[in-house]
Scaffold this motif. Structure first.
Motif, PDB file in Angstrom:
ATOM      1  N   VAL A   6       4.498   2.692   2.312  1.00 17.57           N
ATOM      2  CA  VAL A   6       5.455   3.657   1.771  1.00 17.57           C
ATOM      3  C   VAL A   6       4.718   4.948   1.459  1.00 17.57           C
ATOM      4  O   VAL A   6       3.658   4.926   0.816  1.00 17.57           O
ATOM      5  CB  VAL A   6       6.143   3.118   0.496  1.00 17.57           C
ATOM      6  CG1 VAL A   6       7.063   4.180  -0.114  1.00 17.57           C
ATOM      7  CG2 VAL A   6       6.944   1.868   0.805  1.00 17.57           C
ATOM      8  N   HIS A   7       5.267   6.066   1.918  1.00 21.38           N
ATOM      9  CA  HIS A   7       4.695   7.385   1.659  1.00 21.38           C
ATOM     10  C   HIS A   7       5.652   8.167   0.757  1.00 21.38           C
ATOM     11  O   HIS A   7       6.788   8.451   1.153  1.00 21.38           O
ATOM     12  CB  HIS A   7       4.513   8.173   2.962  1.00 21.38           C
ATOM     13  CG  HIS A   7       3.711   7.457   4.002  1.00 21.38           C
ATOM     14  ND1 HIS A   7       2.340   7.428   3.998  1.00 21.38           N
ATOM     15  CD2 HIS A   7       4.109   6.734   5.093  1.00 21.38           C
ATOM     16  CE1 HIS A   7       1.914   6.730   5.039  1.00 21.38           C
ATOM     17  NE2 HIS A   7       2.972   6.295   5.712  1.00 21.38           N
ATOM     18  N   SER A  40      -1.601  -0.818  -4.393  1.00 25.21           N
ATOM     19  CA  SER A  40      -2.777  -0.116  -3.890  1.00 25.21           C
ATOM     20  C   SER A  40      -2.322   1.283  -3.485  1.00 25.21           C
ATOM     21  O   SER A  40      -1.462   1.424  -2.613  1.00 25.21           O
ATOM     22  CB  SER A  40      -3.367  -0.864  -2.698  1.00 25.21           C
ATOM     23  OG  SER A  40      -4.452  -0.136  -2.148  1.00 25.21           O
ATOM     24  N   VAL A  41      -2.899   2.309  -4.104  1.00 22.28           N
ATOM     25  CA  VAL A  41      -2.376   3.672  -3.980  1.00 22.28           C
ATOM     26  C   VAL A  41      -3.467   4.622  -3.512  1.00 22.28           C
ATOM     27  O   VAL A  41      -4.583   4.612  -4.037  1.00 22.28           O
ATOM     28  CB  VAL A  41      -1.809   4.174  -5.320  1.00 22.28           C
ATOM     29  CG1 VAL A  41      -1.291   5.604  -5.191  1.00 22.28           C
ATOM     30  CG2 VAL A  41      -0.698   3.250  -5.816  1.00 22.28           C
ATOM     31  N   ALA A  65      -4.298   8.014   4.605  1.00 22.58           N
ATOM     32  CA  ALA A  65      -2.995   7.660   4.026  1.00 22.58           C
ATOM     33  C   ALA A  65      -2.041   7.065   5.053  1.00 22.58           C
ATOM     34  O   ALA A  65      -1.032   6.444   4.687  1.00 22.58           O
ATOM     35  CB  ALA A  65      -2.361   8.906   3.404  1.00 22.58           C
ATOM     36  N   ALA A  66      -2.320   7.241   6.340  1.00 17.72           N
ATOM     37  CA  ALA A  66      -1.364   6.883   7.387  1.00 17.72           C
ATOM     38  C   ALA A  66      -1.064   5.389   7.448  1.00 17.72           C
ATOM     39  O   ALA A  66      -0.002   4.984   7.923  1.00 17.72           O
ATOM     40  CB  ALA A  66      -1.878   7.366   8.742  1.00 17.72           C
ATOM     41  N   ARG A 109       0.850  -1.185   0.000  1.00 16.55           N
ATOM     42  CA  ARG A 109       0.000   0.000   0.000  1.00 16.55           C
ATOM     43  C   ARG A 109       0.889   1.239   0.000  1.00 16.55           C
ATOM     44  O   ARG A 109       1.796   1.381   0.822  1.00 16.55           O
ATOM     45  CB  ARG A 109      -0.927   0.005   1.208  1.00 16.55           C
ATOM     46  CG  ARG A 109      -1.919   1.176   1.211  1.00 16.55           C
ATOM     47  CD  ARG A 109      -3.038   0.940   2.199  1.00 16.55           C
ATOM     48  NE  ARG A 109      -3.905   2.099   2.340  1.00 16.55           N
ATOM     49  CZ  ARG A 109      -4.873   2.443   1.486  1.00 16.55           C
ATOM     50  NH1 ARG A 109      -5.078   1.708   0.411  1.00 16.55           N
ATOM     51  NH2 ARG A 109      -5.617   3.508   1.687  1.00 16.55           N
ATOM     52  N   VAL A 110       0.603   2.131  -0.932  1.00 13.23           N
ATOM     53  CA  VAL A 110       1.435   3.306  -1.159  1.00 13.23           C
ATOM     54  C   VAL A 110       0.582   4.558  -1.017  1.00 13.23           C
ATOM     55  O   VAL A 110      -0.543   4.611  -1.512  1.00 13.23           O
ATOM     56  CB  VAL A 110       2.054   3.261  -2.578  1.00 13.23           C
ATOM     57  CG1 VAL A 110       2.779   4.556  -2.904  1.00 13.23           C
ATOM     58  CG2 VAL A 110       3.000   2.075  -2.704  1.00 13.23           C
ATOM     59  N   SER A 111       1.112   5.563  -0.331  1.00 13.88           N
ATOM     60  CA  SER A 111       0.446   6.864  -0.329  1.00 13.88           C
ATOM     61  C   SER A 111       1.314   7.864  -1.082  1.00 13.88           C
ATOM     62  O   SER A 111       2.543   7.784  -1.045  1.00 13.88           O
ATOM     63  CB  SER A 111       0.181   7.368   1.094  1.00 13.88           C
ATOM     64  OG  SER A 111       1.315   8.015   1.638  1.00 13.88           O
ATOM     65  N   ILE A 112       0.656   8.755  -1.782  1.00 15.95           N
ATOM     66  CA  ILE A 112       1.321   9.829  -2.515  1.00 15.95           C
ATOM     67  C   ILE A 112       0.870  11.138  -1.887  1.00 15.95           C
ATOM     68  O   ILE A 112      -0.314  11.485  -1.947  1.00 15.95           O
ATOM     69  CB  ILE A 112       0.959   9.819  -4.016  1.00 15.95           C
ATOM     70  CG1 ILE A 112       1.189   8.434  -4.620  1.00 15.95           C
ATOM     71  CG2 ILE A 112       1.736  10.895  -4.749  1.00 15.95           C
ATOM     72  CD1 ILE A 112       2.624   7.981  -4.647  1.00 15.95           C
TER      73      ILE A 112
END
Length: 448
Positions: free
Chosen positions: A87-88, A34-35, A82-83, A11-14
């Protein structure tokens, strides 16, 4: 800095969904992750969630809609959403400060504040992609050590070219990872998992420290800006001597040590990266007591800006010494083709110089007219080159769109008042335009 069993990040946050962030979010989703894209601008989030890219980038909107449909890609204004990511990616803008040439890091600091307040998952990784002054990552690492010691940090600069951003993200020409030596290889392992397809395809991987990773991006932009300004300086010499900068550049290109890319003389570079990055680089070097090492970048910047003034001067000269009341068609508003980005656009700078001198200026561009009209309502705009050139006393070619290169000069000549063109990009077919009855001029080229 390696690990035998790198952890898989699923799971990735941008963080930040502007040009860089939106592109990275879509491409990470296309790679199967998963973004979630997070931004404090609800309008931007709403557009992206509805499948609309709020800027022009070929191929991106189609990929956005495809990945929204899969459910792998979402957008939100909530940092809490997003937390939970593994990976952020930190993709916020670092524009030039309004009061100095230095980079404005307030958006980056604010984004980190919000993420830490939301409580990032222990064991997650924060990855900086924003262009920042050297020392920024080290300062952020010290902050994380105090406020979120279980969150890792890496710096992974972006090298996107507007107009080719999807290609550059999916198939980069290199990957640079700035890593901490004492994290046991955890960050490297997570990023190797993220970029597995690119690494397997043979993309060069550079593992280094924070400071070098930060410097790679600004050094690359400084080198590119220097090369462009060098050939434009040669154009100034050609104008003084009667030489031909186009032929000069072609001869230089045969030297393998120099190469021919970015040796196109004209009105120079613009956009949201090169100008502000070379200024911020100088400012940071001065803070470090090493300003003398990049002092030449001040002249690189000055040469670039002089080309815009020279274009306005040449236009004035060809119109008999005054542009007051004369009709000028400007082909181009974006700072480069295949983009609607008008930040620091040479084309719009020239248009404004002539407008302020009294010219009746009409601008056209395949993608950037809406942005230009919003930023510069004092100018007139047209939907296409024919409309812009109708009854024009002179035509200026200032953004190298294929639409403009492929114009039929014979047909266009029937609409203008005077068939005079200045090729600000040295990209038009000189013989074809002259054969069609046009008086053709260009920066750094002999006059006929």
């Amino acid at each position: 800095m390696s690990t035998d069993n790198p952890p898989a990040a699923t799971r990735v946050s941008i963080i930040g969904t502007g040009y860089l962030g939106a592109t990275h979010a879509v491409c990470m989703s296309e790679l199967g992750f998963s973004v979630v894209g997070v931004d404090i601008d609800p309008g931007k989030v709403a557009n992206l969630a509805a499948g609309r890219v709020p800027f022009f980038e070929p191929g991106l909107e189609e990929l956005l809609r495809k990945n929204l449909d899969t459910g792998r890609l979402t957008f939100t204004t909530s940092f809490t959403d997003a937390a939970a990511a593994d990976v952020h990616f930190l993709c916020v803008g670092t524009p030039q400060r309004p009061d100095s040439p230095a980079a404005d890091l307030s958006h980056l600091v604010s984004a980190v504040d919000r993420l830490l307040a939301a409580g990032p998952k222990p064991g997650s990784l924060l990855v900086g992609k924003s262009t920042v002054p050297a020392g920024t990552a080290a300062a952020l690492a010290r902050r994380l050590a105090t406020e979120a010691p279980l969150v890792g940090l890496a710096w992974n600069p972006e090298f996107l070219r507007e107009g080719f951003a999807v290609e550059d993200t999916m198939r980069p020409d290199r990957l640079v990872l700035g890593l901490q030596a004492d994290d046991g290889g955890r960050a490297e392992g997570m990023l190797r998992a993220i970029y597995a397809s690119a690494i397997e395809a043979g993309t060069p991987l550079v593992l280094t420290d924070f400071a070098t990773a930060e410097l790679v991006k600004v050094a690359a932009n400084a080198f590119l800006a220097t090369k462009i300004s060098f050939i434009n300086a040669m154009a100034e010499i050609c104008e003084a001597t009667g030489g031909d900068v186009k032929t000069l550049a072609a001869a230089l290109a045969h030297d393998a040590r120099i190469g021919g890319r970015f040796l196109g003389a004209g009105v120079g570079f613009g956009g949201g990266c090169l100008p502000k990055d070379i200024r911020a680089f100088q400012a940071r070097a001065a803070e470090l007591g090493a300003g003398y090492a990049v002092g030449f970048l001040a002249e690189v910047d000055a040469i670039n800006l002089r080309r815009r003034t020279r274009m306005a001067e040449l236009t004035t000269e060809l119109l008999g010494g005054s542009v007051a009341g004369r009709r000028v068609a400007v082909l181009g508003a974006a700072f480069k083709p295949n983009s609607d980005d008008i930040r620091d656009s040479p084309a719009l700078d020239v248009a404004n110089l002539l407008h302020r001198a009294g010219a009746v200026v009409t601008v056209t561009d395949p993608a950037a007219v809406p942005n230009a009209r919003q930023r510069h309502p004092e100018l007139s705009y047209a939907d296409n080159a024919v409309q812009a050139a109708t009854d024009a006393d002179i035509v200026l070619h200032l953004t190298e769109w294929s639409d403009f290169r492929e114009i039929d000069p014979v047909a266009l000549a029937s609409y203008v008042r005077t068939p005079t063109v200045i090729d600000g990009r040295n990209a038009l077919d000189v013989a074809r335009w002259r054969a069609a009855g046009w008086s053709y001029y260009a920066l750094g080229r002999p006059r006929v």
